[in-house]
Design a protein around this motif. Structure first.
Motif, PDB file in Angstrom:
ATOM      1  N   ASP A 147      44.268  23.860  43.804  1.00 13.89           N
ATOM      2  CA  ASP A 147      42.771  23.436  44.160  1.00 13.89           C
ATOM      3  C   ASP A 147      42.371  23.996  45.566  1.00 13.89           C
ATOM      4  N   LEU A 148      41.963  25.430  45.460  1.00 11.57           N
ATOM      5  CA  LEU A 148      41.436  26.188  46.610  1.00 11.57           C
ATOM      6  C   LEU A 148      39.810  26.053  46.572  1.00 11.57           C
ATOM      7  N   GLY A 149      39.485  25.210  45.988  1.00 13.38           N
ATOM      8  CA  GLY A 149      37.938  24.964  45.771  1.00 13.38           C
ATOM      9  C   GLY A 149      37.386  25.883  44.797  1.00 13.38           C
ATOM     10  N   ARG A 150      36.198  25.629  44.104  1.00 16.53           N
ATOM     11  CA  ARG A 150      35.614  26.379  43.284  1.00 16.53           C
ATOM     12  C   ARG A 150      35.853  27.995  43.462  1.00 16.53           C
ATOM     13  N   GLY A 151      35.158  28.338  44.686  1.00 22.03           N
ATOM     14  CA  GLY A 151      34.900  29.662  45.311  1.00 22.03           C
ATOM     15  C   GLY A 151      36.648  30.459  45.276  1.00 22.03           C
ATOM     16  N   GLY A 152      37.388  29.712  45.766  1.00 20.78           N
ATOM     17  CA  GLY A 152      38.676  30.017  46.231  1.00 20.78           C
ATOM     18  C   GLY A 152      39.472  30.491  44.778  1.00 20.78           C
ATOM     19  N   VAL A 153      39.364  29.707  43.796  1.00 17.57           N
ATOM     20  CA  VAL A 153      40.101  29.734  42.523  1.00 17.57           C
ATOM     21  C   VAL A 153      39.539  31.040  41.792  1.00 17.57           C
ATOM     22  N   ARG A 154      38.158  31.258  41.889  1.00 17.25           N
ATOM     23  CA  ARG A 154      37.401  32.254  41.185  1.00 17.25           C
ATOM     24  C   ARG A 154      37.775  33.575  41.873  1.00 17.25           C
ATOM     25  N   LEU A 155      37.843  33.689  43.315  1.00 20.41           N
ATOM     26  CA  LEU A 155      38.186  34.635  44.054  1.00 20.41           C
ATOM     27  C   LEU A 155      39.874  35.138  43.664  1.00 20.41           C
ATOM     28  N   GLN A 156      40.679  34.452  43.684  1.00 20.30           N
ATOM     29  CA  GLN A 156      41.901  34.669  43.168  1.00 20.30           C
ATOM     30  C   GLN A 156      41.891  35.227  41.897  1.00 20.30           C
ATOM     31  N   ALA A 157      41.418  34.606  40.900  1.00 16.53           N
ATOM     32  CA  ALA A 157      41.424  34.762  39.541  1.00 16.53           C
ATOM     33  C   ALA A 157      40.859  36.236  39.389  1.00 16.53           C
ATOM     34  N   ALA A 158      39.676  36.553  40.278  1.00 11.22           N
ATOM     35  CA  ALA A 158      38.999  37.892  39.946  1.00 11.22           C
ATOM     36  C   ALA A 158      40.076  39.080  40.619  1.00 11.22           C
ATOM     37  N   LEU A 159      40.846  38.647  41.772  1.00  7.56           N
ATOM     38  CA  LEU A 159      41.657  39.647  42.349  1.00  7.56           C
ATOM     39  C   LEU A 159      42.834  39.870  41.233  1.00  7.56           C
ATOM     40  N   CYS A 160      43.300  38.792  40.405  1.00 12.89           N
ATOM     41  CA  CYS A 160      44.542  39.026  39.445  1.00 12.89           C
ATOM     42  C   CYS A 160      43.959  39.919  38.591  1.00 12.89           C
ATOM     43  N   ALA A 161      42.729  39.661  38.058  1.00 11.04           N
ATOM     44  CA  ALA A 161      42.365  40.341  36.703  1.00 11.04           C
ATOM     45  C   ALA A 161      42.182  41.682  37.348  1.00 11.04           C
ATOM     46  N   LEU A 162      41.545  42.047  38.483  1.00 13.24           N
ATOM     47  CA  LEU A 162      41.432  43.572  38.845  1.00 13.24           C
ATOM     48  C   LEU A 162      43.011  44.231  39.025  1.00 13.24           C
ATOM     49  N   GLU A 163      43.993  43.442  39.340  1.00 16.38           N
ATOM     50  CA  GLU A 163      45.304  44.075  39.392  1.00 16.38           C
ATOM     51  C   GLU A 163      45.801  44.534  37.979  1.00 16.38           C
ATOM     52  N   LEU A 164      45.421  43.620  37.013  1.00 17.03           N
ATOM     53  CA  LEU A 164      45.878  43.882  35.665  1.00 17.03           C
ATOM     54  C   LEU A 164      45.344  44.867  35.176  1.00 17.03           C
ATOM     55  N   LEU A 165      43.896  45.298  35.664  1.00 16.85           N
ATOM     56  CA  LEU A 165      43.397  46.398  35.163  1.00 16.85           C
ATOM     57  C   LEU A 165      43.700  47.901  35.692  1.00 16.85           C
ATOM     58  N   LEU A 166      44.936  47.593  36.765  1.00 14.78           N
ATOM     59  CA  LEU A 166      45.122  49.055  37.128  1.00 14.78           C
ATOM     60  C   LEU A 166      46.222  49.351  36.092  1.00 14.78           C
ATOM     61  N   PRO A 167      46.070  50.837  35.955  1.00 13.25           N
ATOM     62  CA  PRO A 167      46.983  51.380  35.161  1.00 13.25           C
ATOM     63  C   PRO A 167      48.430  51.332  35.742  1.00 13.25           C
ATOM     64  N   PRO A 168      49.386  51.190  34.616  1.00 11.47           N
ATOM     65  CA  PRO A 168      50.603  50.711  34.919  1.00 11.47           C
ATOM     66  C   PRO A 168      51.208  51.495  36.374  1.00 11.47           C
ATOM     67  N   SER A 169      51.128  52.697  36.179  1.00 12.07           N
ATOM     68  CA  SER A 169      51.545  53.665  37.430  1.00 12.07           C
ATOM     69  C   SER A 169      50.820  53.131  38.891  1.00 12.07           C
ATOM     70  N   GLU A 170      49.765  52.410  38.749  1.00 10.87           N
ATOM     71  CA  GLU A 170      49.202  51.952  39.982  1.00 10.87           C
ATOM     72  C   GLU A 170      49.335  50.718  40.195  1.00 10.87           C
ATOM     73  N   THR A 171      49.957  49.860  39.592  1.00  6.76           N
ATOM     74  CA  THR A 171      50.114  48.517  39.696  1.00  6.76           C
ATOM     75  C   THR A 171      51.143  48.305  41.168  1.00  6.76           C
ATOM     76  N   PRO A 172      50.656  47.521  42.173  1.00  2.26           N
ATOM     77  CA  PRO A 172      51.392  47.407  43.359  1.00  2.26           C
ATOM     78  C   PRO A 172      52.658  46.701  42.991  1.00  2.26           C
ATOM     79  N   GLY A 173      53.730  47.416  43.615  1.00  2.00           N
ATOM     80  CA  GLY A 173      55.162  46.993  43.350  1.00  2.00           C
ATOM     81  C   GLY A 173      55.493  45.595  44.162  1.00  2.00           C
ATOM     82  N   PRO A 174      56.663  44.997  44.038  1.00  2.00           N
ATOM     83  CA  PRO A 174      57.101  43.745  44.326  1.00  2.00           C
ATOM     84  C   PRO A 174      57.376  44.115  46.017  1.00  2.00           C
TER      85      PRO A 174
END
Length: 174
Positions: A147-174
């Motif tokens: 429970d990061l607050g509504r804005g916090g959850v939405r921001l983290q979700a958007a960041l994850c979605a953008l990471e998923l949109l990166l082509p496989p060779s562009e995805t940040p490594g561990p």
């Protein structure tokens, strides 16, 4: 005056997506529920994003998921809006109803209400579909941001979605 009303971290993540897909000559679509268009908004903050973003669908209600993206009513009724099955259907629908090469879907519980013991506030499900990929090969994940607050959850979700949109060779490594 600030160049964007969106957080810098979100705009930078969107810049990486736009640059990577422009370089690859590919396009993207997003199907958003709990983020309400935030991912598409971030992408369109980047000049030249029209080369990359083909379509954005904000399907907040279950009815919109069914009508606009073709998600099966049975899937939504059986598994719920916040489920891998629904997110996968959203991603597949975004591909079907666009010319994009890759689509990402986001559905979740941003809060403050709406959570349950099984799907508490901060639960967000993501799916990525690629045109021409084996439809049996499901790429989906559930994140529990808390429970990061509504804005916090939405921001983290958007960041994850953008990471998923990166082509496989562009995805940040561990």
């Amino acid at each position: 005056m600030r160049a964007s009303i969106l957080p810098d971290i979100l705009v930078e993540a969107a810049r990486q997506v736009v640059e990577a897909h422009r370089a690859a000559g590919t396009t993207v679509a997003v199907a958003e529920s709990c983020t309400g268009g935030l991912v598409a908004a971030a992408i369109t903050e980047i000049a030249g994003s029209s080369d990359v973003l083909d379509a954005g669908f904000v399907t907040y209600s279950n009815e919109a998921k069914v009508a606009m993206l073709g998600v099966s009513e049975e899937v939504v009724e059986t598994f719920g809006a916040v489920s891998i099955a629904t997110a996968w259907g959203m991603a597949q629908g975004a591909l079907k109803h666009s010319r994009a090469d890759v689509a990402v879907a986001i559905t979740g519980v941003a809060g403050p209400g709406g959570g349950s013991a099984v799907k508490p506030v901060g639960t967000v499900v993501f799916a990525r579909a690629r045109r021409g990929a084996d439809p049996k090969e499901i790429v989906a994940d559930t994140k529990r941001f808390g429970d990061l607050g509504r804005g916090g959850v939405r921001l983290q979700a958007a960041l994850c979605a953008l990471e998923l949109l990166l082509p496989p060779s562009e995805t940040p490594g561990p």
